[in-house]
Design a protein around this motif. Structure first.
Motif, PDB file in Angstrom:
ATOM      1  N   GLY A 159       0.824  -1.214   0.000  1.00  0.00           N
ATOM      2  CA  GLY A 159       0.000   0.000   0.000  1.00  0.00           C
ATOM      3  C   GLY A 159       0.852   1.255   0.000  1.00  0.00           C
ATOM      4  N   VAL A 160       1.908   1.248   0.765  1.00  0.00           N
ATOM      5  CA  VAL A 160       2.802   2.419   0.796  1.00  0.00           C
ATOM      6  C   VAL A 160       3.462   2.612  -0.581  1.00  0.00           C
ATOM      7  CG1 VAL A 160       4.895   3.430   1.816  1.00  0.00           C
ATOM      8  CG2 VAL A 160       3.233   2.269   3.289  1.00  0.00           C
ATOM      9  N   ILE A 161       3.842   1.505  -1.209  1.00  0.00           N
ATOM     10  CA  ILE A 161       4.471   1.620  -2.538  1.00  0.00           C
ATOM     11  C   ILE A 161       3.492   2.261  -3.532  1.00  0.00           C
ATOM     12  CG2 ILE A 161       5.306   0.275  -4.527  1.00  0.00           C
ATOM     13  CD1 ILE A 161       6.540  -1.710  -2.435  1.00  0.00           C
ATOM     14  N   ALA A 162       2.278   1.769  -3.567  1.00  0.00           N
ATOM     15  CA  ALA A 162       1.289   2.310  -4.515  1.00  0.00           C
ATOM     16  C   ALA A 162       0.965   3.768  -4.201  1.00  0.00           C
ATOM     17  CB  ALA A 162       0.023   1.455  -4.472  1.00  0.00           C
ATOM     18  N   ALA A 163       0.810   4.075  -2.917  1.00  0.00           N
ATOM     19  CA  ALA A 163       0.503   5.454  -2.522  1.00  0.00           C
ATOM     20  C   ALA A 163       1.670   6.383  -2.882  1.00  0.00           C
ATOM     21  CB  ALA A 163       0.221   5.508  -1.024  1.00  0.00           C
ATOM     22  N   SER A 164       2.898   5.891  -2.744  1.00  0.00           N
ATOM     23  CA  SER A 164       4.075   6.714  -3.067  1.00  0.00           C
ATOM     24  C   SER A 164       4.107   7.053  -4.552  1.00  0.00           C
ATOM     25  CB  SER A 164       5.366   5.973  -2.696  1.00  0.00           C
ATOM     26  OG  SER A 164       5.384   5.686  -1.329  1.00  0.00           O
ATOM     27  N   LYS A 165       3.755   6.052  -5.378  1.00  0.00           N
ATOM     28  CA  LYS A 165       3.746   6.297  -6.832  1.00  0.00           C
ATOM     29  C   LYS A 165       2.689   7.340  -7.195  1.00  0.00           C
ATOM     30  CE  LYS A 165       5.656   1.861  -8.139  1.00  0.00           C
ATOM     31  NZ  LYS A 165       5.536   0.651  -8.919  1.00  0.00           N
ATOM     32  N   ALA A 166       1.543   7.265  -6.531  1.00  0.00           N
ATOM     33  CA  ALA A 166       0.476   8.241  -6.799  1.00  0.00           C
ATOM     34  C   ALA A 166       0.897   9.631  -6.321  1.00  0.00           C
ATOM     35  CB  ALA A 166      -0.808   7.800  -6.086  1.00  0.00           C
ATOM     36  N   LEU A 167       1.408   9.703  -5.101  1.00  0.00           N
ATOM     37  CA  LEU A 167       1.797  11.002  -4.536  1.00  0.00           C
ATOM     38  C   LEU A 167       2.949  11.626  -5.335  1.00  0.00           C
ATOM     39  CD1 LEU A 167       1.496  13.138  -2.322  1.00  0.00           C
ATOM     40  CD2 LEU A 167       3.058  11.780  -0.902  1.00  0.00           C
ATOM     41  N   ALA A 168       3.871  10.789  -5.798  1.00  0.00           N
ATOM     42  CA  ALA A 168       5.006  11.306  -6.579  1.00  0.00           C
ATOM     43  C   ALA A 168       4.494  12.120  -7.770  1.00  0.00           C
ATOM     44  CB  ALA A 168       5.880  10.153  -7.054  1.00  0.00           C
ATOM     45  N   GLN A 169       3.428  11.629  -8.387  1.00  0.00           N
ATOM     46  CA  GLN A 169       2.880  12.345  -9.551  1.00  0.00           C
ATOM     47  C   GLN A 169       2.115  13.599  -9.134  1.00  0.00           C
ATOM     48  OE1 GLN A 169       1.177   9.416 -12.551  1.00  0.00           O
ATOM     49  NE2 GLN A 169       1.800   8.029 -10.925  1.00  0.00           N
ATOM     50  N   GLU A 170       1.512  13.565  -7.951  1.00  0.00           N
ATOM     51  CA  GLU A 170       0.786  14.756  -7.470  1.00  0.00           C
ATOM     52  C   GLU A 170       1.721  15.936  -7.234  1.00  0.00           C
ATOM     53  OE1 GLU A 170      -1.709  14.243  -4.007  1.00  0.00           O
ATOM     54  OE2 GLU A 170      -2.616  12.424  -4.792  1.00  0.00           O
ATOM     55  N   VAL A 171       2.922  15.661  -6.726  1.00  0.00           N
ATOM     56  CA  VAL A 171       3.781  16.753  -6.237  1.00  0.00           C
ATOM     57  C   VAL A 171       5.030  16.980  -7.087  1.00  0.00           C
ATOM     58  CG1 VAL A 171       2.944  16.517  -3.868  1.00  0.00           C
ATOM     59  CG2 VAL A 171       4.950  15.205  -4.579  1.00  0.00           C
ATOM     60  N   ALA A 172       5.159  16.248  -8.189  1.00  0.00           N
ATOM     61  CA  ALA A 172       6.389  16.332  -8.991  1.00  0.00           C
ATOM     62  C   ALA A 172       6.678  17.749  -9.467  1.00  0.00           C
ATOM     63  CB  ALA A 172       6.292  15.378 -10.179  1.00  0.00           C
ATOM     64  N   LYS A 173       5.647  18.460  -9.894  1.00  0.00           N
ATOM     65  CA  LYS A 173       5.859  19.815 -10.435  1.00  0.00           C
ATOM     66  C   LYS A 173       6.378  20.768  -9.361  1.00  0.00           C
ATOM     67  CE  LYS A 173       2.798  20.387 -14.395  1.00  0.00           C
ATOM     68  NZ  LYS A 173       1.785  19.319 -14.330  1.00  0.00           N
ATOM     69  N   LYS A 174       6.165  20.433  -8.122  1.00  0.00           N
ATOM     70  CA  LYS A 174       6.608  21.301  -7.006  1.00  0.00           C
ATOM     71  C   LYS A 174       8.007  20.943  -6.529  1.00  0.00           C
ATOM     72  CE  LYS A 174       2.575  23.272  -6.829  1.00  0.00           C
ATOM     73  NZ  LYS A 174       2.375  24.620  -7.370  1.00  0.00           N
ATOM     74  N   ASN A 175       8.699  20.076  -7.300  1.00  0.00           N
ATOM     75  CA  ASN A 175      10.073  19.738  -6.930  1.00  0.00           C
ATOM     76  C   ASN A 175      10.132  18.921  -5.629  1.00  0.00           C
ATOM     77  OD1 ASN A 175      12.756  19.800  -7.652  1.00  0.00           O
ATOM     78  ND2 ASN A 175      13.179  21.693  -6.513  1.00  0.00           N
ATOM     79  N   VAL A 176       9.072  18.202  -5.374  1.00  0.00           N
ATOM     80  CA  VAL A 176       9.037  17.302  -4.209  1.00  0.00           C
ATOM     81  C   VAL A 176       9.058  15.877  -4.760  1.00  0.00           C
ATOM     82  CG1 VAL A 176       7.708  16.538  -2.198  1.00  0.00           C
ATOM     83  CG2 VAL A 176       7.678  18.965  -2.865  1.00  0.00           C
ATOM     84  N   THR A 177      10.021  15.076  -4.291  1.00  0.00           N
ATOM     85  CA  THR A 177      10.096  13.697  -4.763  1.00  0.00           C
ATOM     86  C   THR A 177       9.631  12.720  -3.678  1.00  0.00           C
ATOM     87  OG1 THR A 177      12.395  13.373  -4.060  1.00  0.00           O
ATOM     88  CG2 THR A 177      12.042  14.244  -6.285  1.00  0.00           C
ATOM     89  N   VAL A 178       9.091  11.604  -4.134  1.00  0.00           N
ATOM     90  CA  VAL A 178       8.579  10.581  -3.214  1.00  0.00           C
ATOM     91  C   VAL A 178       9.074   9.225  -3.717  1.00  0.00           C
ATOM     92  CG1 VAL A 178       6.511   9.598  -2.132  1.00  0.00           C
ATOM     93  CG2 VAL A 178       6.469  11.967  -2.949  1.00  0.00           C
ATOM     94  N   ASN A 179       9.888   8.576  -2.912  1.00  0.00           N
ATOM     95  CA  ASN A 179      10.453   7.287  -3.324  1.00  0.00           C
ATOM     96  C   ASN A 179      10.407   6.287  -2.175  1.00  0.00           C
ATOM     97  OD1 ASN A 179      11.663   7.726  -6.126  1.00  0.00           O
ATOM     98  ND2 ASN A 179      12.498   9.488  -5.005  1.00  0.00           N
ATOM     99  N   CYS A 180      10.634   5.013  -2.534  1.00  0.00           N
ATOM    100  CA  CYS A 180      10.647   3.945  -1.528  1.00  0.00           C
ATOM    101  C   CYS A 180      11.970   3.191  -1.582  1.00  0.00           C
ATOM    102  CB  CYS A 180       9.535   2.937  -1.809  1.00  0.00           C
ATOM    103  SG  CYS A 180       7.884   3.627  -1.665  1.00  0.00           S
ATOM    104  N   VAL A 181      12.377   2.696  -0.436  1.00  0.00           N
ATOM    105  CA  VAL A 181      13.518   1.781  -0.344  1.00  0.00           C
ATOM    106  C   VAL A 181      12.982   0.478   0.239  1.00  0.00           C
ATOM    107  CG1 VAL A 181      15.737   1.357   0.782  1.00  0.00           C
ATOM    108  CG2 VAL A 181      15.197   3.636  -0.120  1.00  0.00           C
ATOM    109  N   ALA A 182      13.272  -0.620  -0.449  1.00  0.00           N
ATOM    110  CA  ALA A 182      12.731  -1.929  -0.044  1.00  0.00           C
ATOM    111  C   ALA A 182      13.855  -2.852   0.414  1.00  0.00           C
ATOM    112  CB  ALA A 182      11.963  -2.550  -1.209  1.00  0.00           C
ATOM    113  N   PRO A 183      14.094  -2.927   1.731  1.00  0.00           N
ATOM    114  CA  PRO A 183      15.127  -3.840   2.214  1.00  0.00           C
ATOM    115  C   PRO A 183      14.686  -5.292   2.092  1.00  0.00           C
ATOM    116  CG  PRO A 183      14.586  -2.149   3.869  1.00  0.00           C
ATOM    117  CD  PRO A 183      13.514  -2.117   2.827  1.00  0.00           C
ATOM    118  N   GLY A 184      15.693  -6.174   1.993  1.00  0.00           N
ATOM    119  CA  GLY A 184      15.442  -7.614   2.116  1.00  0.00           C
ATOM    120  C   GLY A 184      15.634  -7.988   3.578  1.00  0.00           C
ATOM    121  N   PHE A 185      16.587  -8.910   3.855  1.00  0.00           N
ATOM    122  CA  PHE A 185      16.862  -9.291   5.250  1.00  0.00           C
ATOM    123  C   PHE A 185      17.996  -8.414   5.796  1.00  0.00           C
ATOM    124  CE2 PHE A 185      15.028 -13.224   3.490  1.00  0.00           C
ATOM    125  CZ  PHE A 185      14.046 -13.470   4.444  1.00  0.00           C
ATOM    126  N   ILE A 186      17.677  -7.622   6.802  1.00  0.00           N
ATOM    127  CA  ILE A 186      18.654  -6.707   7.400  1.00  0.00           C
ATOM    128  C   ILE A 186      18.789  -7.043   8.881  1.00  0.00           C
ATOM    129  CG2 ILE A 186      19.224  -4.265   7.800  1.00  0.00           C
ATOM    130  CD1 ILE A 186      18.954  -5.025   4.776  1.00  0.00           C
TER     131      ILE A 186
END
Ligand code: NAP
Length: 242
Positions: A159-186
């Motif tokens: 859900g966070v991944i999908a929401a991040s992709k949507a939000l990234a497009q909402e705010v891109a023009k404002k120079n705000v980026t939204v990304n995810c980091v997906a760890p494996g076993f840490i």
């Protein structure tokens, strides 16, 4: 002074992220839920490295606490803009769905997914007005691939991944980026009970990662250097392809 918020900064991956973000010159607001001593420890390590920060205790699964803490900080610091938000705090409560308790479904969704909504909604407004911002969300391999025994956790991180992709497009023009980091076993408290010697056979690099290896990727995405990267998910998993 520039400001950054890191949730779950008292231990594990969040602690390593706080230390890296402080090295970038940010005054880090270190969120934690209950482990005051460990949060102090993060702050001390930041100070030893010449950086600055402060503690900000609130439960990310509680919208009222989020609003109260962030609003009261803003009232005390009306001119200060939080440029970087790292939504890192998370829990897992694993069980096969037929044995899963309703409470464990809700706790995991509230802590990992709803927290993203309430915290990001509150902080992104200043980023938009300021025309600069970096939101980085710590998700999981489980949210990309789905893992058995983790329907709650996979749903939350997916859900966070999908929401991040949507939000990234909402705010891109404002120079705000939204990304995810997906760890494996840490190697952190979250994975302390897992057997590395058995699980490492699945991992091409034949080992669990460490928190600093995740923090380096988060700090890149939180930096001005990642200016043309948005809506992305970067895996940090030793080649454990999904
Ligand atoms: P960890 O060692 O268990 O640390 C969890 C951190 O989150 C602690 O600082 C804890 O604060 C905080 N936290 C938990 N619930 C909270 C709440 N309701 N409100 C505020 N803070 C809360 O976990 P970790 O391994 O570093 O995991 C960090 C993130 O990476 C999580 O989102 C996790 O899902 C994700 N992740 C971890 C792994 C892994 O292998 N470790 C793999 C994939 C994804 P207190 O100290 O106060 O309890």
């Amino acid at each position: 002074m520039k400001f950054a918020v890191v949730t779950g900064g008292s231990r594990g991956i969040g602690k390593a992220i706080c230390i890296e973000i402080a090295k970038m010159g940010y005054h880090v607001l270190i969120n934690y839920r209950s482990n005051h001593d460990e949060a102090e420890n993060t702050l001390n390590q930041i100070k030893e490295g010449g950086g600055s920060g402060e503690l900000m205790k609130f439960d990310v699964s509680n919208p009222d606490e989020i609003k109260a803490s962030l609003s009261s900080w803003k009232e005390k610091n009306p001119e200060s803009v939080i440029e970087v938000l790292v939504n890192n705090a998370g829990i897992r409560k694993d069980a096969l769905i037929m044995w899963m308790k309703d409470e464990d479904w809700k706790d995991v969704l509230n802590t990992n997914l709803d927290s993203f909504y309430y915290i990001t909604k509150q902080l992104i407004q200043d980023m938009i007005v300021n025309r600069y911002g970096r939101v980085v969300n710590v998700v999981s391999l489980s949210g990309i691939k789905g893992l058995p025994g983790q329907t709650n956790y996979s749903a939350a991180k997916g859900g966070v991944i999908a929401a991040s992709k949507a939000l990234a497009q909402e705010v891109a023009k404002k120079n705000v980026t939204v990304n995810c980091v997906a760890p494996g076993f840490i190697k952190t408290d979250m994975t302390a009970e897992l057997e590395e010697k058995d699980l490492k056979r699945m991992i091409p690099m034949s080992r669990f990662g460490n928190a600093e290896e995740v923090a380096h990727v988060v700090s890149f995405l939180a930096s001005p250097n990642a200016s043309y990267v948005t809506g992305e998910v970067i895996s940090v998993n030793g080649g454990l392809y999904t």
